[in-house]
Design an enzyme around this catalytic site. Structure first.
Site, mmCIF file in Angstrom:
data_model
loop_
_atom_site.group_PDB
_atom_site.id
_atom_site.type_symbol
_atom_site.label_atom_id
_atom_site.label_comp_id
_atom_site.label_asym_id
_atom_site.label_seq_id
_atom_site.Cartn_x
_atom_site.Cartn_y
_atom_site.Cartn_z
ATOM 1 N N TYR A 203 3.019 -21.689 11.230
ATOM 2 C CA TYR A 203 2.454 -21.589 9.880
ATOM 3 C C TYR A 203 2.547 -22.964 9.244
ATOM 4 O O TYR A 203 3.571 -23.642 9.342
ATOM 5 C CB TYR A 203 3.258 -20.585 9.044
ATOM 6 C CG TYR A 203 2.806 -20.490 7.601
ATOM 7 C CD1 TYR A 203 1.913 -19.498 7.191
ATOM 8 C CD2 TYR A 203 3.264 -21.401 6.640
ATOM 9 C CE1 TYR A 203 1.493 -19.421 5.871
ATOM 10 C CE2 TYR A 203 2.833 -21.335 5.326
ATOM 11 C CZ TYR A 203 1.950 -20.340 4.956
ATOM 12 O OH TYR A 203 1.532 -20.271 3.649
ATOM 13 N N GLU B 193 -4.027 -23.410 3.684
ATOM 14 C CA GLU B 193 -3.096 -22.692 4.550
ATOM 15 C C GLU B 193 -3.691 -22.484 5.929
ATOM 16 O O GLU B 193 -4.856 -22.101 6.047
ATOM 17 C CB GLU B 193 -2.776 -21.331 3.909
ATOM 18 C CG GLU B 193 -1.781 -20.507 4.706
ATOM 19 C CD GLU B 193 -1.632 -19.101 4.126
ATOM 20 O OE1 GLU B 193 -0.624 -18.823 3.468
ATOM 21 O OE2 GLU B 193 -2.547 -18.277 4.341
#
Ligand code: GDP
Ligand code: MN
Length: 366
Positions: free
Chosen positions: A99, A187
């Site tokens: 991530y 993101e």
């Protein structure tokens, strides 16, 4: 403004962040004509997260598979968003999911880098269950995100050697993108390791609308739900949330404080509608119709402080549009006595104190 995944990936690519090349289709049949090597991944292009869990992301190992999945995904609805476009790309062979994000952290007053080796899943879930697996780094805007910062972030999630070098390149590019494009959030989840190297398998990008003037020619995405669009066309300001208590008030300040007071007593607003100043009986009827159309609404809370708006007009609107769910009314201000009398005659009690009313609506919702 939120960008669709395919729009975000185009921007990512222009900053040197590796992405799968893909094609956007609006009709399943167009997949047949694409020069793709299988397996492919089919992804619903909607402005909400969690598409995978909702069935909006599917792998297909043959053309027939791909057609069948495409027909199923196109036209399905994910969290109320109808899928009209599909991103089709050659599937990545994912070995590990990380991530990586930059977000404007208002508390830190800085773009903050966030990384985790527990990618692929919901980061809020990781934050709740295993916060030690998340590395955060607020970036001093004067200093910028230097290579040593990027290395620190990468090491904090267990990277070293060539992997760390690649991560540094991607994280630095993502930071550059955030600054140059005025992003509030960028993101990558998952940021995947594949046999061919690192790949941004998903892309989420929210751009700061206040800086839109610096970026002419950007796509304009409609982020309203169908119901929000209808309300806007009727000249009503209506916003959807994800709880179960529908809220109608008059004036932005009163409506905001109504949301707060409901939340304070443990309730979850489903939506809110501001009938504004000088709302008529007709506006009120229309407002009730709109807020109750949202699936999942269990109760209605009407909080009116009569000023230009007259309580008797509001009361007539309430009586004329009987709610199909239990309702709590708080009514005070101009023509309050007339308003109350109209409601009492229809068997509806009106509260005076907003806290009492909020307590009541939360109770009956439970
Ligand atoms: P989201 O559910 O809206 O966040 O959509 P994602 O793009 O993140 O896809 C959901 C999940 O599908 C990912 O976490 C991956 O595990 C999987 N996925 C997406 N694209 C691919 C791909 O190209 N190959 C493989 N093997 N899995 C993929
Ligand atoms: Mn994702």
């Amino acid at each position: 403004m939120k960008l669709h995944e395919f729009q975000a990936k185009d921007l990512f690519a222009s900053y040197g962040i590796p992405v799968q090349s893909g094609v956007v289709v609006e009709e399943a049949e167009h997949i047949g004509g694409l020069a793709l090597s299988y397996p492919v991944v089919l992804k619903a292009q909607v402005l909400v997260g969690g598409r995978g869990k909702a069935g909006g992301v599917k792998l297909a190992s043959t053309r027939d598979d791909a057609l069948a999945h495409a027909r199923a995904i196109l036209g399905m609805s994910i969290k109320g968003e109808r899928v009209t476009r599909l991103l089709v790309a050659e599937a990545a062979d994912i070995q590990q999911e990380y991530y990586l994000a930059f977000i404007v952290d208002r508390a830190a007053r800085a773009l903050t880098g966030i990384a985790s080796a527990a990618g692929g899943i919901d980061i809020e879930e990781v934050a709740r269950t295993a916060p030690e697996n998340i590395a955060r780094l607020p970036v001093d805007p004067a200093l910028g995100f230097q290579p040593f910062h990027a290395r620190g972030l990468g090491r904090a999630i267990g990277l070293s050697g060539a992997q760390l070098t690649d991560f540094v390149r991607i994280a630095s590019a993502l930071y550059r993108l955030c600054v140059a494009e005025d992003a509030e959030l960028a993101e990558i989840n998952p940021l995947a390791v594949t046999p061919a190297g690192w790949l941004a398998v998903d892309a989420k990008l929210i751009l700061d609308d206040n800086a839109a003037f610096r970026h002419p020619g950007r796509p304009h995405n409609e982020e309203l739900t169908a119901l929000e669009r209808d309300a806007r066309e009727s000249g009503l300001s209506y916003v959807e949330l994800d709880g179960d208590i529908a809220i109608i008030g008059n004036g932005a300040g009163l409506v905001m404080s109504t949301l707060d007071i409901v939340a304070h007593f443990g309730g979850r607003p489903a939506n809110f509608l501001d009938v504004g100043g000088g709302a008529t009986q007709g506006n009120m009827q229309e407002a009730i119709g709109i807020v109750l159309r949202k699936p999942g609404v269990r109760t209605l809370f009407v909080n009116i402080f009569g000023g230009i708006t007259r309580c008797d007009d509001i009361a007539r609107g309430i009586v004329a549009a009987p709610a199909a769910v239990p309702m709590v009314v708080r009514l005070t201000g101009t023509n309050e006595d007339e308003g109350r009398a109209i409601l009492e005659a229809a068997g509806i009690h009106a509260f005076l104190d907003p806290a009492d009313a909020a307590t009541r609506v939360v109770e009956i919702t439970r």
